[in-house]
Design a protein around this motif. Structure first.
Motif, PDB file in Angstrom:
ATOM      1  N   GLU A 115       0.733  -1.150   0.035  1.00 21.22           N
ATOM      2  CA  GLU A 115       0.123   0.109  -0.052  1.00 21.22           C
ATOM      3  C   GLU A 115       0.917   1.232   0.114  1.00 21.22           C
ATOM      4  O   GLU A 115       0.473   2.330  -0.656  1.00 21.22           O
ATOM      5  CB  GLU A 115      -0.868  -0.069   1.105  1.00 21.22           C
ATOM      6  N   PHE A 116       2.150   1.107   0.485  1.00 21.64           N
ATOM      7  CA  PHE A 116       2.989   2.215   0.532  1.00 21.64           C
ATOM      8  C   PHE A 116       3.459   2.590  -0.958  1.00 21.64           C
ATOM      9  O   PHE A 116       3.375   3.638  -1.585  1.00 21.64           O
ATOM     10  CB  PHE A 116       4.087   1.994   1.136  1.00 21.64           C
ATOM     11  N   VAL A 119       2.390   5.953  -3.103  1.00 20.85           N
ATOM     12  CA  VAL A 119       3.488   6.869  -3.929  1.00 20.85           C
ATOM     13  C   VAL A 119       3.209   6.860  -5.553  1.00 20.85           C
ATOM     14  O   VAL A 119       3.405   7.852  -5.914  1.00 20.85           O
ATOM     15  CB  VAL A 119       4.921   6.125  -3.508  1.00 20.85           C
ATOM     16  N   LEU A 120       2.799   5.685  -5.793  1.00 25.31           N
ATOM     17  CA  LEU A 120       2.580   5.748  -7.498  1.00 25.31           C
ATOM     18  C   LEU A 120       1.175   6.688  -7.653  1.00 25.31           C
ATOM     19  O   LEU A 120       0.912   7.338  -8.959  1.00 25.31           O
ATOM     20  CB  LEU A 120       2.308   4.516  -8.019  1.00 25.31           C
ATOM     21  N   LEU A 121       0.279   6.569  -6.844  1.00 30.63           N
ATOM     22  CA  LEU A 121      -0.901   7.507  -7.062  1.00 30.63           C
ATOM     23  C   LEU A 121      -0.435   8.975  -6.908  1.00 30.63           C
ATOM     24  O   LEU A 121      -0.869   9.717  -7.859  1.00 30.63           O
ATOM     25  CB  LEU A 121      -2.023   7.012  -5.926  1.00 30.63           C
ATOM     26  N   ARG A 122       0.246   9.086  -6.142  1.00 34.18           N
ATOM     27  CA  ARG A 122       0.845  10.595  -5.731  1.00 34.18           C
ATOM     28  C   ARG A 122       1.623  11.218  -7.079  1.00 34.18           C
ATOM     29  O   ARG A 122       1.341  12.227  -7.478  1.00 34.18           O
ATOM     30  CB  ARG A 122       1.521  10.835  -4.465  1.00 34.18           C
ATOM     31  N   ALA A 123       2.214  10.179  -7.815  1.00 35.04           N
ATOM     32  CA  ALA A 123       3.098  10.621  -8.923  1.00 35.04           C
ATOM     33  C   ALA A 123       2.093  10.315 -10.283  1.00 35.04           C
ATOM     34  O   ALA A 123       2.652  10.653 -11.067  1.00 35.04           O
ATOM     35  CB  ALA A 123       4.061   9.481  -9.214  1.00 35.04           C
ATOM     36  N   GLY A 124       0.888   9.922  -9.960  1.00 33.27           N
ATOM     37  CA  GLY A 124       0.004   9.994 -11.070  1.00 33.27           C
ATOM     38  C   GLY A 124       0.366   8.794 -12.029  1.00 33.27           C
ATOM     39  O   GLY A 124       0.071   8.929 -13.351  1.00 33.27           O
ATOM     40  N   ARG A 125       1.333   7.696 -11.505  1.00 31.46           N
ATOM     41  CA  ARG A 125       1.703   6.619 -12.431  1.00 31.46           C
ATOM     42  C   ARG A 125       1.098   5.289 -12.276  1.00 31.46           C
ATOM     43  O   ARG A 125       1.740   4.253 -12.559  1.00 31.46           O
ATOM     44  CB  ARG A 125       3.290   6.865 -12.478  1.00 31.46           C
ATOM     45  N   ILE A 146      -4.658  -1.712   0.766  1.00 28.28           N
ATOM     46  CA  ILE A 146      -4.359  -1.213  -0.536  1.00 28.28           C
ATOM     47  C   ILE A 146      -5.412  -0.245  -1.074  1.00 28.28           C
ATOM     48  O   ILE A 146      -5.465   0.624  -1.561  1.00 28.28           O
ATOM     49  CB  ILE A 146      -3.989  -2.353  -1.525  1.00 28.28           C
ATOM     50  N   LEU A 147      -6.613  -0.876  -0.845  1.00 26.35           N
ATOM     51  CA  LEU A 147      -7.910  -0.125  -1.243  1.00 26.35           C
ATOM     52  C   LEU A 147      -8.296   1.138  -0.769  1.00 26.35           C
ATOM     53  O   LEU A 147      -8.583   2.110  -1.022  1.00 26.35           O
ATOM     54  CB  LEU A 147      -8.991  -0.986  -1.527  1.00 26.35           C
ATOM     55  N   ARG A 148      -7.689   1.190   0.527  1.00 31.07           N
ATOM     56  CA  ARG A 148      -7.757   2.370   1.524  1.00 31.07           C
ATOM     57  C   ARG A 148      -6.946   3.407   0.876  1.00 31.07           C
ATOM     58  O   ARG A 148      -7.439   4.711   0.850  1.00 31.07           O
ATOM     59  CB  ARG A 148      -7.406   1.913   2.923  1.00 31.07           C
ATOM     60  N   GLU A 149      -5.864   3.143   0.338  1.00 28.36           N
ATOM     61  CA  GLU A 149      -5.047   4.105  -0.430  1.00 28.36           C
ATOM     62  C   GLU A 149      -5.763   4.561  -1.531  1.00 28.36           C
ATOM     63  O   GLU A 149      -5.339   5.911  -2.010  1.00 28.36           O
ATOM     64  CB  GLU A 149      -3.728   3.594  -0.574  1.00 28.36           C
ATOM     65  N   VAL A 150      -6.358   3.797  -2.278  1.00 30.73           N
ATOM     66  CA  VAL A 150      -7.212   4.272  -3.557  1.00 30.73           C
ATOM     67  C   VAL A 150      -7.983   5.055  -3.253  1.00 30.73           C
ATOM     68  O   VAL A 150      -8.571   6.074  -3.966  1.00 30.73           O
ATOM     69  CB  VAL A 150      -7.530   2.867  -4.291  1.00 30.73           C
ATOM     70  N   ASP A 167      -8.765   9.355  -4.068  1.00 38.03           N
ATOM     71  CA  ASP A 167      -9.910   9.301  -4.924  1.00 38.03           C
ATOM     72  C   ASP A 167      -9.758   8.725  -6.077  1.00 38.03           C
ATOM     73  O   ASP A 167     -10.157   9.397  -7.191  1.00 38.03           O
ATOM     74  CB  ASP A 167     -10.473  10.946  -4.806  1.00 38.03           C
ATOM     75  N   ALA A 168      -9.236   7.621  -5.988  1.00 39.74           N
ATOM     76  CA  ALA A 168      -9.070   6.994  -7.544  1.00 39.74           C
ATOM     77  C   ALA A 168      -9.883   5.926  -7.725  1.00 39.74           C
ATOM     78  O   ALA A 168      -9.420   5.138  -8.554  1.00 39.74           O
ATOM     79  CB  ALA A 168      -7.670   6.640  -7.373  1.00 39.74           C
ATOM     80  N   LEU A 169     -10.924   5.620  -6.953  1.00 38.68           N
ATOM     81  CA  LEU A 169     -11.987   4.533  -7.452  1.00 38.68           C
ATOM     82  C   LEU A 169     -12.705   4.822  -8.714  1.00 38.68           C
ATOM     83  O   LEU A 169     -13.038   3.985  -9.520  1.00 38.68           O
ATOM     84  CB  LEU A 169     -12.876   4.080  -6.472  1.00 38.68           C
ATOM     85  N   ARG A 170     -12.897   6.293  -8.984  1.00 35.75           N
ATOM     86  CA  ARG A 170     -13.798   6.812 -10.011  1.00 35.75           C
ATOM     87  C   ARG A 170     -12.821   6.222 -11.207  1.00 35.75           C
ATOM     88  O   ARG A 170     -11.853   6.284 -11.482  1.00 35.75           O
ATOM     89  CB  ARG A 170     -13.648   8.379 -10.160  1.00 35.75           C
TER      90      ARG A 170
END
Ligand code: LRH
Ligand code: MN
Length: 388
Positions: A225-226, A230-236, A265-269, A273-276
């Motif tokens: 989940e870390f 980090v990948l979500l923060r980078a938009g990648r 893991i899904l908590r980070e998603v 706000d990346a479930l959309r």
């Protein structure tokens, strides 16, 4: 606790993509067990995937793997899927099952073999044009088994060259997803072994390249989940290959081995706000049902993702943020555990009824008689399998 109506709205829109290869015979190097009623053709795999969508309502597409799902008419295959009520999703390339790739595919020391591998990657984009698929998923078995076998840096140069040539072939609406894996089948170096190596290549390629996190592809103890945060923060973060494992790349049902990890893991998603759907994360299953019946296992896997997602959505975010700001370690942890320890099965059963589905998809599937129908009907022919 988050608003349940809002949570149901998000869950209703969830899309989980199924792997066609999960419906074929799979196994280990020791044995691939044959099961009765296994599909023989890509069309029959699509029929089985459509059953999972029929009973869960949230599995509207199936990823294909080439050549396992090779057909003469890919537009025809997409039309067949549409008839069955689903769509062809991600196209997976396969440059790991040809004798020529013993020393690597796009990283092979032999330029002729590299060109052959690149040709397949480009062929997969042609297939995406025909099926209307958005994503090309690349996983490379490439690596070495002994120190000195090849030049680590030179292989990275070869990989980058092939990825760049593939990337420039993409249409503006298409994406390249680069999957990493710690080891296997290579046992000394793997050319895309971790999220950092994948991310470096994606950043070098451009905005249409993103990282795939296969939850079975990390060293024991890695905080996945870390990596996701980090990948979500980078938009990648391009997507997930969901499965679970006790030891290595076991490809067991997602959430079976470690449901708490799947929740984290899904908590980070959710927190990003990346479930959309607009966030562009591909939620895919990548599993092998070596000993268990495959369609019910896929239905159960989809339900496991739904349950972890529902719990992640139920986290009282304002209370969590307040406790975190206050440095209330136990308070913050308790907020998360309250959500995780919430029994979300009644909420999901209600959601299915609201969607016109049976609250118990696995039982409904067994009552449908489909399992008996395929065992009786699929006689002869060559059952699908990984066939290496
Ligand atoms: C490799 C992998 C990859 C595939 C294959 C089916 O271990 O996870 O995603 O293409 O499994
Ligand atoms: Mn995978």
């Amino acid at each position: 606790m988050a608003d349940r109506e809002a949570v149901q709205q998000v869950l209703r829109a969830q899309k989980i993509e199924l792997p066609t290869w999960a419906f074929g015979n799979t196994g280990t190097r020791f044995k691939v067990f044959a099961q009765p009623g296994v599909p023989r053709t890509p069309q029959e795999k699509i029929d089985d995937a459509a059953q999972v969508h029929k009973f869960t309502g949230v599995a509207p597409s199936a990823a294909v793997h080439i050549p396992w799902d090779r057909v003469d008419d890919y537009a025809g295959l997409a039309a067949y899927a549409e008839q069955a009520g689903i769509a062809i999703g991600t196209v997976n390339a396969n440059v790991f099952q040809d004798d020529d790739y013993r020393l690597g595919s796009v990283t092979n020391p032999d330029p002729g073999i590299r060109a052959k591998a690149l040709g397949h990657l480009i062929e997969c984009i042609d297939i995406m044009d025909a099926t209307g698929s958005r994503d090309l998923k690349l996983w490379f078995a490439d690596g070495t088994n002994y120190p000195g076998q090849d030049d680590i840096r030179a292989r990275q140069d070869r990989l980058a060259e092939a990825l760049a040539a593939t990337y420039q072939r993409l249409a503006p609406s298409q994406r390249m997803l680069l999957e990493y894996k710690l080891f296997e089948p290579a046992f000394y170096t793997t050319d895309v072994p971790d999220w950092g190596t994948s991310l470096l290549h994606c950043v070098a390629l451009g905005p249409q390249a993103a990282v795939v996190v296969d939850t079975g592809h990390h060293a024991p103890g890695v905080n996945i989940e870390f990596i996701v945060a980090v990948l979500l923060r980078a938009g990648r973060l391009g997507g997930f290959d969901f499965n679970s494992r006790f030891y290595a790349d076991d490809d067991l049902m997602v959430g079976a081995a470690d449901p708490f990890q799947l929740f984290r893991i899904l908590r980070e998603v959710v927190a990003a706000d990346a479930l959309r759907p607009e966030a562009g994360i591909a939620f895919m299953l990548d599993q092998c049902h070596n000993i268990e019946p495959k369609i019910p296992a896929q239905i159960r896997s989809v339900m496991n993702v739904q349950e972890a997602t529902a719990k992640a959505l139920l986290v009282d975010a304002p209370a969590l943020a307040a406790a975190q700001r206050a440095g209330d370690v136990l308070g913050a942890h308790a907020v998360l555990m309250d959500a995780y320890n919430t029994d979300v099965r009644p909420l999901l059963a209600q959601l299915r009824q609201d969607m016109g589905l049976d609250p118990d998809p696995v039982a409904a599937y067994h009552r449908s008689g489909y399992a008996e129908k395929i065992v009786a009907g699929r006689v002869g022919g060559t059952p699908a399998s990984w066939g290496s």
